[in-house]
Design an enzyme around this catalytic site. Structure first.
Site, PDB file in Angstrom:
ATOM      1  N   ARG A 183       0.819  -1.205   0.000  1.00 21.84           N
ATOM      2  CA  ARG A 183       0.000   0.000   0.000  1.00 21.84           C
ATOM      3  C   ARG A 183       0.858   1.262   0.000  1.00 21.84           C
ATOM      4  O   ARG A 183       0.402   2.335  -0.368  1.00 21.84           O
ATOM      5  CB  ARG A 183      -0.954  -0.010   1.206  1.00 21.84           C
ATOM      6  CG  ARG A 183      -1.957   1.132   1.223  1.00 21.84           C
ATOM      7  CD  ARG A 183      -3.231   0.777   1.989  1.00 21.84           C
ATOM      8  NE  ARG A 183      -2.990   0.241   3.292  1.00 21.84           N
ATOM      9  CZ  ARG A 183      -2.774   0.977   4.398  1.00 21.84           C
ATOM     10  NH1 ARG A 183      -2.743   2.288   4.334  1.00 21.84           N
ATOM     11  NH2 ARG A 183      -2.583   0.387   5.561  1.00 21.84           N
ATOM     12  N   TYR A 227     -15.672  14.866 -17.693  1.00 14.47           N
ATOM     13  CA  TYR A 227     -16.212  13.515 -17.567  1.00 14.47           C
ATOM     14  C   TYR A 227     -17.316  13.527 -16.509  1.00 14.47           C
ATOM     15  O   TYR A 227     -17.189  14.185 -15.479  1.00 14.47           O
ATOM     16  CB  TYR A 227     -15.087  12.558 -17.190  1.00 14.47           C
ATOM     17  CG  TYR A 227     -15.535  11.196 -16.741  1.00 14.47           C
ATOM     18  CD1 TYR A 227     -16.398  10.430 -17.525  1.00 14.47           C
ATOM     19  CD2 TYR A 227     -15.099  10.662 -15.537  1.00 14.47           C
ATOM     20  CE1 TYR A 227     -16.814   9.177 -17.101  1.00 14.47           C
ATOM     21  CE2 TYR A 227     -15.499   9.409 -15.115  1.00 14.47           C
ATOM     22  CZ  TYR A 227     -16.362   8.672 -15.897  1.00 14.47           C
ATOM     23  OH  TYR A 227     -16.773   7.443 -15.478  1.00 14.47           O
ATOM     24  N   ASP A 280      -7.238  17.366 -17.281  1.00 17.50           N
ATOM     25  CA  ASP A 280      -7.564  15.984 -17.612  1.00 17.50           C
ATOM     26  C   ASP A 280      -7.226  15.805 -19.089  1.00 17.50           C
ATOM     27  O   ASP A 280      -7.894  16.346 -19.970  1.00 17.50           O
ATOM     28  CB  ASP A 280      -9.046  15.700 -17.356  1.00 17.50           C
ATOM     29  CG  ASP A 280      -9.400  14.236 -17.561  1.00 17.50           C
ATOM     30  OD1 ASP A 280      -8.720  13.550 -18.346  1.00 17.50           O
ATOM     31  OD2 ASP A 280     -10.389  13.766 -16.950  1.00 17.50           O
ATOM     32  N   LYS A 331      -8.123   4.045 -20.120  1.00 10.70           N
ATOM     33  CA  LYS A 331      -8.437   4.334 -21.511  1.00 10.70           C
ATOM     34  C   LYS A 331      -7.223   4.062 -22.408  1.00 10.70           C
ATOM     35  O   LYS A 331      -6.815   2.929 -22.567  1.00 10.70           O
ATOM     36  CB  LYS A 331      -8.936   5.773 -21.624  1.00 10.70           C
ATOM     37  CG  LYS A 331     -10.001   6.165 -20.575  1.00 10.70           C
ATOM     38  CD  LYS A 331     -11.204   5.249 -20.546  1.00 10.70           C
ATOM     39  CE  LYS A 331     -12.366   5.796 -19.727  1.00 10.70           C
ATOM     40  NZ  LYS A 331     -12.132   5.983 -18.297  1.00 10.70           N
TER      41      LYS A 331
END
Length: 399
Positions: free
Chosen positions: A72, A126, A191, A216
């Site tokens: 982590r 988005y 973005d 993507k």
């Protein structure tokens, strides 16, 4: 002079960096493919030393020196992807997360932790990014504006200006240099999911933070989920601390797949962009299409508005896949008002240009003639605009 040359190798082209970044030590390790480290924890007999390294990370957010401590906190496979993406973006650092939304969440939490909870944002974004900002789920407050209104919207407690260019799903473009000037001292987050580093490098235009939904184009095959932020090392350290505390870590297998995806990113984006530009031109000349949106920088995304029922087009495709997401090797189509931007209030959607007749096409690597045949058949039931409007103007490609 010889030593200086060895210390500062000549810059490499983007295509070369895409293949080699994050893999520079493989020959030294005696392997050709990057290793995958799936460990969640790592043995150490020096508990005091481990404690000191964990304390140092908690204080600075800097990656611990030496062997890993806990997955982590950091992972060697994920770190390779981060190194490679930072190189492609021209950034000091990159920090990877379990998804694009986890990455955006971490950015907002970092700024909020500094008492800077106000965000200035430009629509469209988005849909889930819009919702995260607008719903105040993280205690943030947002002011929506157009690019010209950014400077006036900034307050003393503004922690971030956020834009998406080309925007999802209208492909609207923003002049990043002009926006950066309007931001003043407030960090600009871009973005850049649709553009990728192949078509756009926002840090060179003055942005401080670049966000990607790595799900993507960076992954590129529809089989991995992730997000990544490219930024300076100072901000990256804070992001690592948030990632450690909140647990939004990228799985090492995803890190491996994303690193592999980067190696073909320039080839995939450029090939799909050629097809997308061709389809945009054909759609722009089709009397069944009201308007086509295609960005001036190019890319593999095309949006278009029909005169009739967009759902007929969705149900009519056979080769093209009706599905959410984008950036895969196969072509996908979706209706933003029903899917990706459904969560955005109807009035806000429409004012941002997301009409109910808009369709978003993510162009893959198929032959353009096969894609056009499928689109033409799916459009066969659409009405044709006629009457007192110049059809050529109504069908123009929006740039």
């Amino acid at each position: 002079m010889e030593n200086a040359a060895l210390a500062a190798p000549a810059p490499r082209a983007l295509a070369t960096e895409a293949v080699h970044a994050g893999r520079d030590d493989l020959a030294e390790l005696g392997v050709h493919a990057p290793p995958i480290d799936l460990s969640t924890t790592y043995p150490s007999h020096d508990a005091a030393g481990e404690a000191a390294r964990i304390d140092a990370f908690a204080a600075t957010g800097e990656r611990p020196e030496g062997p890993p401590v806990y997955a982590r906190l950091d992972n060697p496979t994920t770190a390779r992807f981060e190194t490679a993406l930072a190189r492609l973006e021209g950034a000091e650092s990159a920090v990877a997360f379990a998804s694009g939304m986890a990455a955006l969440t971490a950015v907002l939490l970092v700024r909020a932790s500094m008492g800077l909870r106000h965000v200035v944002a430009v629509r469209p974004l988005y849909g889930c990014s819009d919702h995260l900002l607008n719903a105040g789920l993280l205690g943030t407050e947002v002011t929506w504006t157009d690019p010209a209104g950014i400077a006036d919207a900034i307050r003393p407690e503004t922690g971030l200006v956020m834009v998406e260019t080309p925007a999802n799903p209208t492909l609207a473009e923003i002049d990043l240099r002009a926006v950066r000037h309007a931001c003043g001292s407030v960090p600009l987050l871009v973005d850049s999911t649709f553009a990728t580093p192949v078509l756009q490098r926002p840090l060179e235009e003055g942005a401080r933070i670049v966000l990607h939904s790595a799900t993507k184009y960076l992954g590129g095959h529809g089989d991995v989920m992730g997000g990544v932020v490219a930024c300076d090392e100072e901000f990256a350290r804070k992001l690592r601390q948030v990632r450690f505390a909140t647990g939004g870590v990228l799985h090492p297998m995803a890190g491996y797949l994303l690193l592999r995806g980067l190696s073909t990113l320039p080839v995939r984006v450029r090939a799909a962009s050629v097809t997308a530009a061709d389809l945009a031109r054909r759609l722009g000349a089709d009397p069944r299409i009201a308007r086509v949106h295609y960005p001036s920088i190019g890319g593999a995304m095309v949006s278009f508005e029909v005169y009739g029922d967009p759902h007929q087009v969705i149900s009519g495709v056979r080769l093209i896949t009706p599905a959410v997401s984008l950036g895969s090797v196969d072509t996908l189509i979706q209706h933003p008002a029903s899917i990706s931007h459904r969560i955005v209030a109807e009035g806000d959607r429409r004012s941002a240009g997301v009409s109910d007749r808009l369709l978003r096409l993510s162009v893959g690597l198929e032959d353009v003639e096969d894609l056009w045949r499928d689109l033409t058949e799916a459009l066969s039931a659409q009405p044709v605009r006629s009457g007192g409007v110049d059809a050529r103007e109504s069908r123009r490609v929006a740039r």
